[in-house]
Design an enzyme around this catalytic site. Structure first.
Site, short mmCIF file in Angstrom:
data_model
loop_
_atom_site.label_atom_id
_atom_site.label_comp_id
_atom_site.label_asym_id
_atom_site.label_seq_id
_atom_site.Cartn_x
_atom_site.Cartn_y
_atom_site.Cartn_z
N CYS A 114 0.80 -1.23 0.00
CA CYS A 114 0.00 0.00 0.00
C CYS A 114 0.82 1.27 0.00
O CYS A 114 0.29 2.37 0.10
CB CYS A 114 -0.93 0.02 1.22
SG CYS A 114 -0.03 0.04 2.77
N CYS A 149 7.96 3.56 10.59
CA CYS A 149 9.25 3.43 11.26
C CYS A 149 9.32 2.02 11.83
O CYS A 149 8.28 1.37 11.98
CB CYS A 149 9.42 4.49 12.35
SG CYS A 149 8.44 4.15 13.82
N HIS A 152 0.20 -7.51 4.15
CA HIS A 152 1.19 -6.44 4.01
C HIS A 152 2.43 -6.77 4.84
O HIS A 152 2.79 -6.05 5.74
CB HIS A 152 0.60 -5.10 4.50
CG HIS A 152 -0.51 -4.60 3.63
ND1 HIS A 152 -0.66 -3.27 3.35
CD2 HIS A 152 -1.50 -5.25 2.97
CE1 HIS A 152 -1.73 -3.12 2.56
NE2 HIS A 152 -2.24 -4.30 2.33
N CYS A 202 45.87 -24.87 -15.99
CA CYS A 202 46.66 -24.08 -15.05
C CYS A 202 47.98 -23.64 -15.68
O CYS A 202 48.53 -22.59 -15.33
CB CYS A 202 46.91 -24.84 -13.75
SG CYS A 202 47.71 -26.43 -13.98
N HIS A 211 50.54 -29.37 -10.97
CA HIS A 211 49.79 -28.13 -10.93
C HIS A 211 50.74 -26.94 -10.95
O HIS A 211 51.78 -26.97 -10.29
CB HIS A 211 48.95 -28.11 -9.65
CG HIS A 211 48.03 -26.94 -9.58
ND1 HIS A 211 47.11 -26.65 -10.58
CD2 HIS A 211 47.89 -25.96 -8.65
CE1 HIS A 211 46.45 -25.56 -10.25
NE2 HIS A 211 46.89 -25.12 -9.09
#
Lengths: 576, 71
Positions: free
Chosen positions: A72, A77, A91, A192, A486
């Site tokens: 609405c 607050c 709401h 990698c 890696h």
């Protein structure tokens, strides 16, 4: 930003929000969109009433947080919003007016909805300057620059200014005070090797500057060559992405595709050798350039960026053992491959008697370099024709560096081939390397001079080479076995080491770097290194200084900032 | 307003508050804390810990504005 996962889970909506969405879907979100107003620093507020001061419908309070009911449009607050929810059914969901964040009145807590956030962000992007309704681009005058910006637009999908604003906002929240240009690269399937080399290349000062100064213009490149594939264009795109300020890992898919086209024999999802890849990339860059310039210049004089940065000149002296006649040849090189100086490994040394006091412990870089420039007696099966003696003679060969490159790439050969057993294996031995390297003893001037013993008088090219001092800036380390391992890259930026492990970037101590198993070492001439570290103006061309950028940084940086006035233009501000 | 936000970030106030919130959430558990809780926790501490320099600067600006608006 250390180990933040790039995927985070969205918080699940509370059941009130879920119900709400079931009932109303996006209707209210859409209608809210028109009330959203974005401030210059990227904050979005709900500003429905432009003339009235928003006040709580119950107590008239206007200070502090206010909530805007999605159903609405009434304002409340925090204390009184519960009243509203209790009196009006349905709401339950409201928006925090100042921040445009959803609040569930029944849970009394903030809730999150990706769809809502999408609406808000779209709005932000639209509203920020330079959006869809952009007036004339202020920087049109600087032609080339704005076209680079526009090109980035098509790449990223957002105007650079907007993305910078959004990003610097995000960065602040992420407390990212990493230097510009650090960004992870996603692993596309055992890539990698590619990611590690790219990190090193993109942070090599000459290349970094080359791309940041827009020396390779993709538009012109495409016009000139007409080909769609250009490794340099792809690297340029990656460089832009790396230095964009965005810290989310980048996916260099297009580059990978282009490289596969270039090195089709290596195009697979298997692991490749980083050094081989490095050579292949430089070759690809050179090839493209020489095609454009149509010059058959040899590598020594080639002006392509790959050669300008990495090309050096090696001198090879072959001396006849019998008469001493030396023939000298010069060969260009883009890197130096070094054998490791281990005395207790290879089978050929098995016969040699190892003295008890001889240091057989650690291998060092200087040891490897010494090995490289040592006079090597060629075997009797490799007799060469001596011009003086006019017959085949035993000879010795010695290598030295005639001209040092700007960026010195040292490749440590960690593969050992055993001819006897016909297998290859990886040498895991630790090798010690310095951060500051003086290449003077390996220069031709030094090597040639030393052949004559300890002499004082000047030789042919005895110019004191101040450019023999190098500083390390990148280390590519390998861990694991020959077949499956890696690669990670350690980058040194402003005297801080960073580990680039595919998508993950983290700060590391220099001890970690020293202890790593180095495979490729990248040194740059000291003058360039110092310049790169203090000259921080190499950021995206941004004539307009965003007020945000002077404050971006984490709390440590904040202390530093406090000492200076806010809009400080000194070059110490690395975003300046 | 934006200036205030900027200054508070600069002086590390925001980070302090964030740390306070984090500590609180750690103590209570992630799912047991609401925004309201945090606000009630932070407000008194936050108000007290704003550095004087920030207060002084903003007050000065407000004064200047009021004087110029009054003319």
């Amino acid at each position: 930003m250390c180990a933040r996962n790039s995927i985070y889970t969205n918080p699940k909506p509370c059941k009130h929000l879920a119900d709400y969405k079931l009932r109303h879907g996006f209707n209210t979100y859409d209608s809210i969109r028109y009330c959203l107003k974005t401030t210059p620093n990227g904050r979005t507020r709900v500003a429905k009433h432009t003339t009235k001061i928003p006040r709580c419908s119950f107590c008239d309070r206007y200070q502090g947080r206010l909530y805007f009911c999605l159903m609405c449009s009434s304002l409340w607050c925090p204390t009184h919003i519960l009243l509203h929810t209790q009196s009006e059914k349905g709401h339950e969901v409201a928006i925090d007016m100042d921040r445009s964040e959803l609040y569930c009145c029944l849970c009394c807590d903030q809730v999150y909805d990706p769809d809502f956030d999408k609406v808000v962000v779209c709005n932000q992007v639209k509203d920020l300057p330079g959006g869809s309704k952009s007036k004339t681009n202020r920087f049109e005058a600087s032609g080339e620059r704005s076209s680079k910006r526009k090109r980035l637009d098509s790449g990223i999908g957002l105007d650079l200014k907007k993305s910078k604003l959004l990003v610097s906002m995000r960065d602040r929240r992420a407390k990212s005070c990493y230097p510009l240009g650090l960004r992870g690269l996603n692993n596309l399937g055992s890539t990698c090797f590619m990611n590690s080399v790219l990190q090193a290349l993109l942070h090599a000062p000459p290349l970094r500057n080359y791309f940041l100064n827009d020396r390779h213009n993709s538009v012109q490149c495409r016009k000139r060559s007409g080909e769609k594939l250009c490794l340099l264009c792809d690297i340029d795109a990656i460089s832009s992405a790396m230095f964009s300020g965005d810290r989310t890992p980048y996916t260099p898919a297009h580059f990978l595709y282009s490289w596969w086209q270039h090195a089709s024999n290596l195009a697979s999802y298997e692991e490749q050798d980083a050094h081989e890849f490095f050579m292949s990339v430089l070759d690809g860059i050179h090839e493209k350039e020489s095609k454009i310039r149509n010059s058959g210049k040899d590598d020594g004089d080639c002006q392509c960026i790959a050669h300008r940065a990495f090309s050096g000149l090696l001198r090879s002296d072959v001396t006849c053992i019998s008469c001493g006649f030396t023939s000298t040849t010069y060969d260009p090189c883009v890197d130096i491959s070094l054998n490791m100086d281990t005395s207790n490994l290879s089978s050929s040394n098995a016969n040699k008697h190892i003295k008890p006091d001889e240091k057989t412990s650690a291998s060092t870089l200087s040891g490897c370099l010494n090995l490289f420039t040592r006079a090597e007696r060629l075997g009797s099966d490799q007799k060469l024709h001596c011009q003086n003696c006019q017959e085949l003679r035993d000879s010795s060969k010695q290598l030295s560096i005639r001209r040092l490159p700007l960026v010195l790439c040292l490749h440590i050969k960690r593969v050992e081939h055993s001819l006897v057993r016909k297998i290859s294996r990886k040498i895991n031995q630790y090798m010690q390397f310095p951060f500051s390297l003086d290449m003077t003893p390996y220069l031709s001037s030094s090597i040639v001079r030393s052949k004559f013993g300890n002499r004082i008088f000047a030789f042919e090219y005895d110019n004191f080479n101040s450019s023999a001092a190098y500083e390390i800036f990148a280390v590519i380390a390998h861990s694991g076995m020959l077949e499956s391992g890696h690669y990670v890259t350690y980058l040194r930026l402003k005297n801080q080491w960073y580990k680039c492990d595919d998508a993950w970037i983290s700060e590391v101590d220099e001890g970690i770097v020293r202890a790593s198993q180095c495979y490729m070492l990248f040194y740059v001439q000291k003058l360039l290194y110092n310049k790169a570290n203090e000259d921080s103006s190499f950021v995206r061309i941004s004539p307009r200084r965003d007020p945000l950028e002077s404050t971006a940084g984490c709390s440590q940086c904040n202390k530093l900032m406090q000492a200076r006035p806010a809009k400080d233009n000194s070059s110490n501000n690395f975003l300046g | 307003m934006e200036l205030l936000r900027e200054r508070l970030i600069d002086c590390g106030w925001k980070d302090e508050m964030k740390a306070l919130c984090r500590a609180h959430v750690k103590k209570k558990g992630r799912n047991n804390v609401t925004v309201d809780d945090l606000v009630h926790l932070i407000t008194p501490k936050g108000r007290a810990s704003v550095p004087d320099s920030v207060k002084a600067e903003l007050l000065q600006r407000i004064r200047t504005f009021l004087m110029s608006a009054a003319l």
